[in-house]
Design a protein around this motif. Structure first.
Motif, PDB file in Angstrom:
ATOM      1  N   PRO A  18       2.811  12.255  -7.275  1.00 19.09           N
ATOM      2  CA  PRO A  18       2.894  11.035  -6.467  1.00 19.09           C
ATOM      3  C   PRO A  18       3.547   9.920  -7.281  1.00 19.09           C
ATOM      4  N   TYR A  67       4.439   5.800  -7.341  1.00 22.29           N
ATOM      5  CA  TYR A  67       4.428   4.439  -6.807  1.00 22.29           C
ATOM      6  C   TYR A  67       4.959   3.514  -7.898  1.00 22.29           C
ATOM      7  N   GLU A 116       7.343   4.050 -10.176  1.00 18.72           N
ATOM      8  CA  GLU A 116       7.331   4.774 -11.445  1.00 18.72           C
ATOM      9  C   GLU A 116       8.733   4.912 -12.039  1.00 18.72           C
ATOM     10  N   ASP A 153       5.611   7.111  -2.764  1.00 19.47           N
ATOM     11  CA  ASP A 153       4.594   6.471  -1.939  1.00 19.47           C
ATOM     12  C   ASP A 153       4.977   5.008  -1.678  1.00 19.47           C
ATOM     13  N   ALA A 183       2.262  10.735 -12.411  1.00 19.42           N
ATOM     14  CA  ALA A 183       3.644  10.591 -12.853  1.00 19.42           C
ATOM     15  C   ALA A 183       3.757  10.031 -14.267  1.00 19.42           C
ATOM     16  N   ASP A 184       2.712   9.351 -14.734  1.00 16.90           N
ATOM     17  CA  ASP A 184       2.900   8.506 -15.913  1.00 16.90           C
ATOM     18  C   ASP A 184       2.762   9.243 -17.241  1.00 16.90           C
ATOM     19  N   GLN A 190       0.257  10.585 -18.451  1.00 14.84           N
ATOM     20  CA  GLN A 190      -1.072  10.505 -19.062  1.00 14.84           C
ATOM     21  C   GLN A 190      -1.687  11.898 -19.097  1.00 14.84           C
ATOM     22  N   THR A 229      -0.701   0.385 -14.948  1.00 11.39           N
ATOM     23  CA  THR A 229      -1.502   1.160 -13.999  1.00 11.39           C
ATOM     24  C   THR A 229      -1.258   0.699 -12.555  1.00 11.39           C
ATOM     25  N   LYS A 230      -1.200   1.655 -11.647  1.00 10.43           N
ATOM     26  CA  LYS A 230      -1.058   1.348 -10.229  1.00 10.43           C
ATOM     27  C   LYS A 230      -2.425   1.329  -9.584  1.00 10.43           C
ATOM     28  N   LYS A 269      -8.362  -1.318  -6.314  1.00 15.57           N
ATOM     29  CA  LYS A 269      -8.069  -0.003  -5.728  1.00 15.57           C
ATOM     30  C   LYS A 269      -9.016   1.060  -6.259  1.00 15.57           C
TER      31      LYS A 269
HETATM   32  N1  UDP Z   1       0.083   6.233  -7.094  1.00 17.05           N
HETATM   33  C1  UDP Z   1       0.559   6.386  -5.791  1.00 17.05           C
HETATM   34  N2  UDP Z   1       0.251   5.438  -4.846  1.00 17.05           N
HETATM   35  C2  UDP Z   1      -0.519   4.343  -5.140  1.00 17.05           C
HETATM   36  C3  UDP Z   1      -1.026   4.212  -6.461  1.00 17.05           C
HETATM   37  C4  UDP Z   1      -0.714   5.174  -7.399  1.00 17.05           C
HETATM   38  O1  UDP Z   1       1.237   7.365  -5.484  1.00 17.05           O
HETATM   39  O2  UDP Z   1      -0.747   3.531  -4.249  1.00 17.05           O
HETATM   40  C5  UDP Z   1       0.411   7.259  -8.096  1.00 17.05           C
HETATM   41  C6  UDP Z   1       1.041   6.717  -9.372  1.00 17.05           C
HETATM   42  O3  UDP Z   1       2.439   6.621  -9.244  1.00 17.05           O
HETATM   43  C7  UDP Z   1       0.627   7.773 -10.373  1.00 17.05           C
HETATM   44  C8  UDP Z   1      -0.726   8.220  -9.880  1.00 17.05           C
HETATM   45  O4  UDP Z   1      -0.796   7.825  -8.512  1.00 17.05           O
HETATM   46  O5  UDP Z   1       1.492   8.893 -10.362  1.00 17.05           O
HETATM   47  C9  UDP Z   1      -1.881   7.640 -10.665  1.00 17.05           C
HETATM   48  O6  UDP Z   1      -1.725   6.244 -10.788  1.00 17.05           O
HETATM   49  P1  UDP Z   1      -1.964   5.499 -12.166  1.00 17.05           P
HETATM   50  O7  UDP Z   1      -1.434   6.311 -13.290  1.00 17.05           O
HETATM   51  O8  UDP Z   1      -1.424   4.118 -12.063  1.00 17.05           O
HETATM   52  O9  UDP Z   1      -3.555   5.457 -12.218  1.00 17.05           O
HETATM   53  P2  UDP Z   1      -4.457   5.416 -13.542  1.00 17.05           P
HETATM   54  O10 UDP Z   1      -3.997   6.548 -14.412  1.00 17.05           O
HETATM   55  O11 UDP Z   1      -4.206   4.094 -14.173  1.00 17.05           O
HETATM   56  O12 UDP Z   1      -5.853   5.603 -13.024  1.00 17.05           O
END
Ligand code: UDP
Ligand code: MG
Length: 321
Positions: A10, A12, A14, A43, A95-96, A98, A205-206, A211
């Motif tokens: 996914p 968003y 990125e 997304d 995607a990030d 991590q 972070t998204k 959220k």
């Molecule tokens: N993402 C998405 N839609 C959203 C928020 C996040 O598709 O509304 C995707 C984002 O691009 C990433 C994944 O969900 O690939 C996880 O998001 P993020 O890494 O920001 O979350 P965290 O690791 O900080 O919990």
């Protein structure tokens, strides 16, 4: 044409990580030759993620793209990807970077050992604030305590699923989706694979706290009856306690004028008693609401793992093969 492995990502906003991500995925997945696909789900990004993703698709036919018309949220983006994936095995990954793509072949090995779900479980988190960390830690413990299904603690959405599991998830069309819980709900043989969660490769972070809190609420409301039971428990306590104290007060009055209880105490106890009765009534309503929820979210009643000596039932319930 169906492939062996589908990887769903996914996206968003990125843009800063996308190129690096696809490169790392491609090099890890090259062991599967042409038998894989990478499904990018845009997304509703507001940056240049979409044109960049299209460009990557042009260069490699194994990279595919679905672009949602607006931002629907991470869990729904993953669902859209699963609806389109053809793989015998489906992996979802953030995607990030991590979640290191290098773990994917290890997940596939677990699948070969016979597991239908392999949860990536992070044993360390780098680059996350202590408050966020503590909140996530407590949330998972709370959810685990209050739900009847076996939810994997500390697993994100980095996970491998067998086709059977994906087909079951596809039948579950509930709107407020908490995929981690839904995957656990489906059952089958599940296992965990630990990994160290890296820092975000780039961007931020998204999942702002707002959220994250909504996702947590979806998890608790969809998989725990605790919030429904709370008013009932408090109501019972208030009713019983105030009834007992009222009884004591009456007895004290009977014992003699010297021990008489002031009238306002009776008033107070009566108010608490009635409040308790009201809470019990709300708790009863809650039980019905819970049932209505379960009926309307259209989950299947049960999931068949295997069957023996039956005609193969069309599609997802048949035995291996
Ligand atoms: N993402 C998405 N839609 C959203 C928020 C996040 O598709 O509304 C995707 C984002 O691009 C990433 C994944 O969900 O690939 C996880 O998001 P993020 O890494 O920001 O979350 P965290 O690791 O900080 O919990
Ligand atoms: Mg992340």
């Amino acid at each position: 044409m169906p492939v062996f492995l589908s990887v769903i990502v996914p996206l968003y906003n990125e843009e800063p990580v996308l190129r690096e991500l696809v490169e790392r995925l491609t090099s890890v997945l090259s062991v599967y030759r042409d038998d894989y696909e990478v499904i990018l789900v845009n997304d509703g990004s507001r940056d240049r993620t979409l044109p960049l993703a299209k460009d990557l698709c042009l260069r490699d036919r194994k990279v595919k793209l679905i672009s949602l018309s607006r931002n629907f949220g991470h869990q729904i983006a993953l669902t859209a990807g699963m609806d389109m994936a053809s793989g015998r095995v489906v992996v979802t990954i953030d995607a990030d970077l991590q979640d290191p793509p290098e773990i994917i072949p290890e997940m596939v090995n677990r699948w070969k050992e016979g597991y239908q779900v392999v949860h990536g479980v992070r044993n360390k988190r780098k680059g996350e604030g202590i408050f966020r960390h503590a909140a996530i830690f407590l949330f998972y413990r709370f959810l685990r305590k209050t739900t009847t299904i076996d939810i994997t603690v500390d697993s994100g959405d980095f996970r491998l699923m067998d086709r059977k599991v994906v087909e079951e998830l596809k039948t579950m069309r509930e709107r407020n989706r908490y995929l981690r819980g839904m995957v656990s709900w489906v059952g089958f043989r599940q296992t965990e694979l630990e990994y160290v969660r890296e820092r975000r490769f780039a961007g931020e972070t998204k999942y702002p706290f707002r959220k994250l809190a909504r996702l947590a609420a979806d998890g608790i409301l969809s998989f725990s009856r605790f919030p429904l039971k709370l008013p009932m428990a408090i109501g019972c306590f208030c009713t019983l306690a105030s009834a007992l104290l009222l009884l004591c007060a009456v007895l004290a009055n009977l014992a003699g004028p010297g021990k008489a209880v002031p009238v306002w105490v009776y008033g107070l106890l009566l108010v608490v008693f009635l409040g308790g009765v009201q809470l019990i009534a709300i708790g009863m309503l809650g039980q019905y609401v819970g049932r209505i929820y379960e009926q309307t979210n259209e989950r299947p009643m049960y999931v068949i793992g295997e069957q023996v000596n039956f005609e193969p039932a069309g599609g997802n319930a048949g035995p291996d093969g």
